[in-house]
Motif scaffolding. Structure first.
Motif, short mmCIF file in Angstrom:
data_model
loop_
_atom_site.label_atom_id
_atom_site.label_comp_id
_atom_site.label_asym_id
_atom_site.label_seq_id
_atom_site.Cartn_x
_atom_site.Cartn_y
_atom_site.Cartn_z
N UNK A 140 50.54 -41.48 -61.69
CA UNK A 140 49.68 -41.86 -60.55
C UNK A 140 48.23 -41.75 -60.99
N UNK A 141 47.42 -42.58 -60.38
CA UNK A 141 45.99 -42.56 -60.72
C UNK A 141 45.25 -41.60 -59.81
N UNK A 142 44.16 -41.04 -60.33
CA UNK A 142 43.32 -40.17 -59.52
C UNK A 142 41.87 -40.60 -59.75
N UNK A 143 41.15 -40.81 -58.66
CA UNK A 143 39.81 -41.39 -58.76
C UNK A 143 38.75 -40.37 -58.35
N UNK A 144 37.96 -39.93 -59.34
CA UNK A 144 36.81 -39.08 -59.01
C UNK A 144 35.54 -39.92 -58.99
N UNK A 145 35.65 -41.19 -59.34
CA UNK A 145 34.48 -42.07 -59.35
C UNK A 145 34.83 -43.43 -58.76
N UNK A 146 33.85 -44.30 -58.73
CA UNK A 146 34.04 -45.64 -58.19
C UNK A 146 34.56 -46.56 -59.29
N UNK A 147 34.72 -47.84 -58.95
CA UNK A 147 35.17 -48.84 -59.94
C UNK A 147 34.16 -48.92 -61.08
N UNK A 148 32.89 -48.69 -60.76
CA UNK A 148 31.85 -48.78 -61.80
C UNK A 148 31.80 -47.55 -62.70
N UNK A 149 32.63 -46.54 -62.38
CA UNK A 149 32.60 -45.29 -63.17
C UNK A 149 33.99 -44.94 -63.72
N UNK A 150 34.60 -45.85 -64.50
CA UNK A 150 35.98 -45.59 -64.95
C UNK A 150 36.15 -44.29 -65.73
N UNK A 151 35.07 -43.83 -66.36
CA UNK A 151 35.19 -42.58 -67.15
C UNK A 151 35.61 -41.41 -66.28
N UNK A 152 35.36 -41.51 -64.96
CA UNK A 152 35.71 -40.40 -64.06
C UNK A 152 37.13 -40.53 -63.52
N UNK A 153 37.79 -41.65 -63.82
CA UNK A 153 39.10 -41.91 -63.23
C UNK A 153 40.20 -41.83 -64.29
N UNK A 154 41.35 -41.32 -63.88
CA UNK A 154 42.42 -41.03 -64.86
C UNK A 154 43.77 -41.46 -64.31
N UNK A 155 44.58 -42.03 -65.18
CA UNK A 155 45.99 -42.22 -64.85
C UNK A 155 46.73 -41.02 -65.44
N UNK A 156 47.35 -40.23 -64.57
CA UNK A 156 48.04 -39.01 -65.00
C UNK A 156 49.54 -39.24 -65.08
N UNK A 157 50.15 -38.79 -66.15
CA UNK A 157 51.61 -38.67 -66.14
C UNK A 157 51.91 -37.49 -65.21
N UNK A 158 52.55 -37.77 -64.08
CA UNK A 158 52.92 -36.67 -63.20
C UNK A 158 53.99 -35.84 -63.89
N UNK A 159 54.88 -36.55 -64.59
CA UNK A 159 55.98 -35.87 -65.27
C UNK A 159 56.42 -36.74 -66.44
N UNK A 160 56.65 -36.10 -67.58
CA UNK A 160 57.16 -36.81 -68.77
C UNK A 160 58.47 -36.14 -69.14
N UNK A 161 59.54 -36.93 -69.14
CA UNK A 161 60.88 -36.35 -69.31
C UNK A 161 61.54 -36.89 -70.58
N UNK A 162 62.08 -35.98 -71.37
CA UNK A 162 62.83 -36.36 -72.57
C UNK A 162 64.23 -35.79 -72.40
N UNK A 163 65.22 -36.66 -72.28
CA UNK A 163 66.59 -36.15 -72.14
C UNK A 163 67.09 -35.59 -73.47
N UNK A 164 68.16 -34.82 -73.38
CA UNK A 164 68.77 -34.27 -74.60
C UNK A 164 69.26 -35.41 -75.48
N UNK A 165 69.17 -35.22 -76.80
CA UNK A 165 69.74 -36.19 -77.72
C UNK A 165 68.77 -37.28 -78.14
N UNK A 166 67.49 -37.12 -77.82
CA UNK A 166 66.50 -38.11 -78.27
C UNK A 166 65.97 -37.66 -79.63
N UNK A 167 66.16 -38.51 -80.65
CA UNK A 167 65.72 -38.14 -82.00
C UNK A 167 64.19 -38.23 -82.08
#
Ligand code: COA
Length: 383
Positions: A276-303
């Motif tokens: 999900x994205x989180x906006x601490x700034x406007x469209x003109x201030x992308x440096x303040x905005x971040x797309x966060x991985x809410x959760x990153x999942x690796x199942x068992x058996x992934x090499x």
């Protein structure tokens, strides 16, 4: 003589007081939104499943009836009782594995939006509010055995301020990728699936099972014996998506419909990210905005090789989604050693935060004061 602080109480705000708090916090947290839009978002967030039916509680520090405090710098315009400091708590489903290895299921309280009006700062009001809040949450634990078990918050004011009241800092690191539109690797559509809202429920349910399995493991060497986790259920995820959707409607007149990506390796084991994205700034201030991985999942058996390939494919989608919505970066919180190595290989910068979003945990009730290993300390639990 009674201490001046004893005239201060933690109370539930009236609707009018709550609105006053939102107006006061708009300059701090509402930069991406007009005041009206910010007030509308806060009102709407009260109706999100995680928040409604007692899931969200607003708190203020104020005076006992008949008591007063010195007026704020610049004089007071308050007509009712003063709002000296404010915050909110959100209930989250949680697990704790005790020293005895028994797993208890109950509630964790996320504390958010701790705020003192600038005119009242430096008088100890936020500290007093947090102390009373910790006592109140602790009593809720004593009275409802097996329910409230711990509390988390995310400090933007370093590690000391909250530790004084026993919200102790936990690892607060992330891997960060720069957003980009032109980094789309060739991946077969069978291997990579773009995640829309309807794809999330089974994945979230599978993730819950993985966390239950993980927390049941004996403590990791060198880590505390007590282990705690907030469950990344659909209500948690939905809360973030609702905030994101509201702000994107204001900024882009559309809600994002890509909420993550899933990679299926040749062995069938899967890797996925929900974001999900989180906006601490406007469209003109992308440096303040971040797309966060809410959760990153690796199942068992992934090499290792599959993990690298999965991350490359998932991150490419995330980077493009970020760039398309005025977010300059993609962040993944607290990757484990293997994921961190794969991310750095892909060009991620690894950041150890020492001031902002310091993940902090206060153990309540039976485990009060004990060190805790926070399992799956990722962005989904943030509030
Ligand atoms: C942080 C905040 C809630 C403190 O409120 P307050 O009522 O002035 O706090 P208190 O008087 O109880 O405590 C003041 C302590 O907080 C510390 N503090 C205040 N702002 C700080 C900051 N930005 N970084 C680090 N410490 C800070 C002060 O140095 C002081 O420490 P000391 O007691 O060791 O001297 C207030 O400054 C505020 O609302 N800030 C803007 C919103 C915010 O950042 N909230 C926190 C989000 S996690």
């Amino acid at each position: 003589m009674a201490s001046p602080k004893s005239s201060l109480i933690l109370a539930s705000p009236t609707d009018e007081e709550r609105r006053r708090c939102w107006k006061a916090t708009h300059p701090q947290w509402g930069a991406a939104l007009s005041l009206d839009a910010y007030l509308a978002r806060e009102q709407r967030q009260l109706e999100i499943p995680l928040a409604r039916n007692g899931g969200l509680t607003n708190w203020i520090l104020t005076t006992r009836e008949g008591e007063s405090v010195p007026p704020p710098a610049g004089g007071s315009t308050d007509t009712g009782r003063p709002v000296l400091s404010s915050c909110e708590t959100l209930k989250k489903r949680a697990l704790v594995r005790g020293k005895d290895g028994i797993i208890r299921e109950g509630t964790a309280h996320g504390v958010a939006s701790v705020f003192t009006d600038p005119a009242y700062r430096g008088r100890g009001y936020a500290t007093t509010m947090l102390r009373q809040l910790a006592d109140t949450l602790g009593k809720m634990e004593e009275e409802n055995r097996g329910d409230a078990m711990f509390s988390v918050l995310y400090s933007d004011v370093g590690k000391k301020f909250y530790a004084v009241n026993e919200w102790f800092p936990h690892p607060s690191n992330h891997a960060e990728f720069a957003a980009s539109v032109d980094d789309t690797p060739a991946v077969s559509p069978e291997a990579l699936k773009i995640l829309h809202f309807d794809d999330l429920p089974p994945l979230v349910a599978a993730d819950e099972q993985l966390i239950r399995k993980e927390i049941a493991q004996p403590p990791h060497p060198g880590h505390p014996a007590i282990r705690a986790a907030i469950l990344p259920d659909l209500d948690q995820i939905h809360w973030h998506l609702a905030r994101e959707g509201f702000v994107c409607e204001q900024l882009f007149s559309r809600r994002p419909n890509v909420h993550g990506a899933l990679y299926t390796s040749s062995s069938g084991a899967r890797v996925w990210a929900i974001w999900a994205r989180s906006f601490s700034g406007t469209v003109a201030e992308p440096a303040k905005n971040t797309l966060f991985f809410l959760r990153f999942v690796v199942e068992e058996g992934v090499s290792d090789e599959d993990l690298r390939e999965a991350l490359r494919a998932i991150v490419a989608v995330a980077k493009k989604e970020a760039a398309d919505t005025a977010c300059a970066k993609v962040q993944m919180w607290n990757p484990d050693r293997r994921v961190r190595a794969a991310a750095e290989e892909l060009g991620a910068k690894y950041v150890v935060r020492d001031n902002d979003s310091i993940t902090s945990l206060n153990a309540l009730g039976e485990i009060r004061g004990e060190p805790v290993d926070w399992v799956a300390n990722e962005k989904y639990a943030w509030c």
